[in-house]
Design an enzyme around this catalytic site. Structure first.
Site, PDB file in Angstrom:
ATOM      1  N   SER A 102      -3.130   7.236   5.497  1.00 33.33           N
ATOM      2  CA  SER A 102      -2.606   6.281   6.364  1.00 33.33           C
ATOM      3  C   SER A 102      -3.620   5.804   7.458  1.00 33.33           C
ATOM      4  CB  SER A 102      -1.301   6.620   6.787  1.00 33.33           C
ATOM      5  OG  SER A 102      -0.931   5.508   7.510  1.00 33.33           O
ATOM      6  N   SER A 125       0.694  -1.324  -0.064  1.00 28.76           N
ATOM      7  CA  SER A 125       0.177  -0.005   0.165  1.00 28.76           C
ATOM      8  C   SER A 125       0.841   1.150   0.065  1.00 28.76           C
ATOM      9  CB  SER A 125      -0.869  -0.088   1.261  1.00 28.76           C
ATOM     10  OG  SER A 125      -0.191   0.245   2.461  1.00 28.76           O
ATOM     11  N   SER A 134       0.703   3.853   2.098  1.00 25.94           N
ATOM     12  CA  SER A 134       0.737   4.518   3.584  1.00 25.94           C
ATOM     13  C   SER A 134       2.203   5.018   4.001  1.00 25.94           C
ATOM     14  CB  SER A 134       0.099   3.546   4.438  1.00 25.94           C
ATOM     15  OG  SER A 134       0.984   2.549   4.878  1.00 25.94           O
TER      16      SER A 134
END
Length: 303
Positions: free
Chosen positions: A268, A106, A108
Site C-alpha cells: 500500500s 487495487s 491496497s
C-alpha cells in the site's frame, strides 16, 4: 483509487445547469409562446369550420385535438433536455450530499476491500460539503481512527484514494517492525489463518488488528518478504514531523490532517510515502460493499 473522468461532479453539475436552464425556460417562456400560438391557430381553425358549416358544408371536428397536441408539443431539443433535468438533478443531489459509489481497483485495502468491490461512501458522515469545490459548510463530525475513508489524493486531487485512518491531528504514529503504535500504545494483534491471494497464488500473514483507543478491530496483511523500513518516502508537506529509520518510521500528525494506511500493509502506497491528508480533501466514509460481480458474498458492511 480512481479518476472520475477528471472531475465527474463538475461534469454532472454543468449538465444539471444546462438542462435546468432549458427546463425552466420552457416552463416560464416557451410554454406561454406555444399556448399563444396554439390559441391563434385554433381560433382560425374554428372560424374556418364555422364558416364552412354556415355554407352547408359537412365539417369533421375530430382533427382539432390532433392539431392542438401538435401545436403544444415541445421541440425535440427541449423535450430531451427538459426530461433529463429531474433525473440529473436527483443524481447530483444524491451523490453530492448523501452517497457516492466507487469501485475498488487495487489491492491496497485487502483483506477489508478486494479488487472489484463496488462500495458506497457516505458524503454526510463528516459534514455537508459544497459539491465541486468540496468546501465544508456544516460540520457533523470528523474522521476517527479506524474509519475507512475516501479522500482526494494529495499529489493529484483528480484521483480518489481509499485508506484507513490510523491517526488524527496531534497523534504520534509509530510503525516499527510492522507493528503500529498510536500515542505510545501499541495496537493488539491476533494471528489469523494465512490469506491467499487468488490472483498471484501467494500467501500473506493475516492478523486482526485492534487500534489503540479506537475500539476498532479489522484484518490486516503482512508480507514477510517486504522490508520493515519505508523505501524512498516523498518530500511531502510537513515532512519534518516524521523520522524514518531501518525499523520503520515515526510521525506526529499536524492539526487538521489525517494519517492514512492501507490494510494490506506491505502493498500500500499511503501516508508513509506521500504524507498527511488535509481535512478539505476528505470525500466521505466507506460503509458498504453493495456489489462484486466476481463474488456476491462480498456484499455487506465495511469494518
Amino acid at each position: 483509487m480512481q479518476s472520475l473522468l477528471g472531475n465527474f461532479a463538475l461534469i454532472l453539475f454543468i449538465l444539471m445547469v444546462i438542462s435546468g436552464v432549458v427546463w425552466f425556460y420552457d416552463k416560464l417562456v416557451l410554454v406561454k409562446k406555444r399556448k399563444a400560438a396554439a390559441e391563434i391557430a385554433l381560433a382560425a381553425y374554428d372560424e374556418r369550420n364555422a364558416r364552412m358549416k354556415a355554407e352547408g358544408i359537412k365539417v369533421d371536428d375530430s382533427g382539432r385535438e390532433t392539431l392542438k397536441e401538435k401545436l403544444m408539443k415541445r421541440p425535440m431539443w427541449v423535450e430531451y433536455s427538459g426530461s433529463f433535468f429531474p433525473v440529473i438533478a436527483a443524481v447530483f443531489v444524491i451523490r453530492s450530499f448523501l452517497w457516492e459509489p466507487f469501485r475498488i481497483p487495487s489491492s491496497s485495502m485487502v483483506p477489508t476491500l478486494e479488487v472489484g468491490d463496488m462500495i458506497l461512501v457516505s458524503k454526510y458522515s463528516y459534514g455537508i460539503r459544497l459539491p465541486v469545490i468540496n468546501k465544508k459548510v456544516i460540520g457533523l463530525g470528523d474522521p476517527e481512527k479506524g474509519d475507512v475513508v475516501v479522500f482526494k489524493f494529495p499529489k493529484d486531487t483528480s484521483l480518489d484514494y481509499i485508506k484507513r485512518v490510523v491517526g488524527v491531528g496531534g497523534d504520534k504514529i509509530e510503525y516499527r517492525n510492522k507493528k503500529l503504535t498510536v500515542n505510545g500504545v501499541e495496537a493488539k494483534y491476533q494471528p489469523m489463518s494465512d490469506y491467499l491471494d487468488t490472483e498471484s497464488l501467494t500467501y500473506s500473514k493475516q492478523f486482526e488488528e485492534d487500534l489503540s483507543g479506537a475500539g476498532v478491530k479489522h484484518r490486516i496483511l503482512n508480507d514477510d518478504r517486504a522490508p520493515t523500513y519505508v523505501p524512498h518516502p516523498d518530500r511531502f508537506k510537513n515532512r519534518q514531523m516524521c523520522t524514518y529509520n531501518v525499523e520503520g518510521f515515526s510521525c506526529t500528525v499536524p492539526e487538521g490532517y489525517y494519517f492514512m494506511m492501507g490494510d494490506n500493509r506491505d502493498n500500500s502506497l499511503d501516508s508513509r510515502y506521500w504524507g498527511f491528508v488535509p481535512d478539505e480533501y476528505i470525500v466521505g466514509r466507506a460503509f458498504l460493499v453493495w456489489m462484486n460481480l466476481n463474488d456476491m458474498t462480498r456484499i455487506g458492511g465495511i469494518h
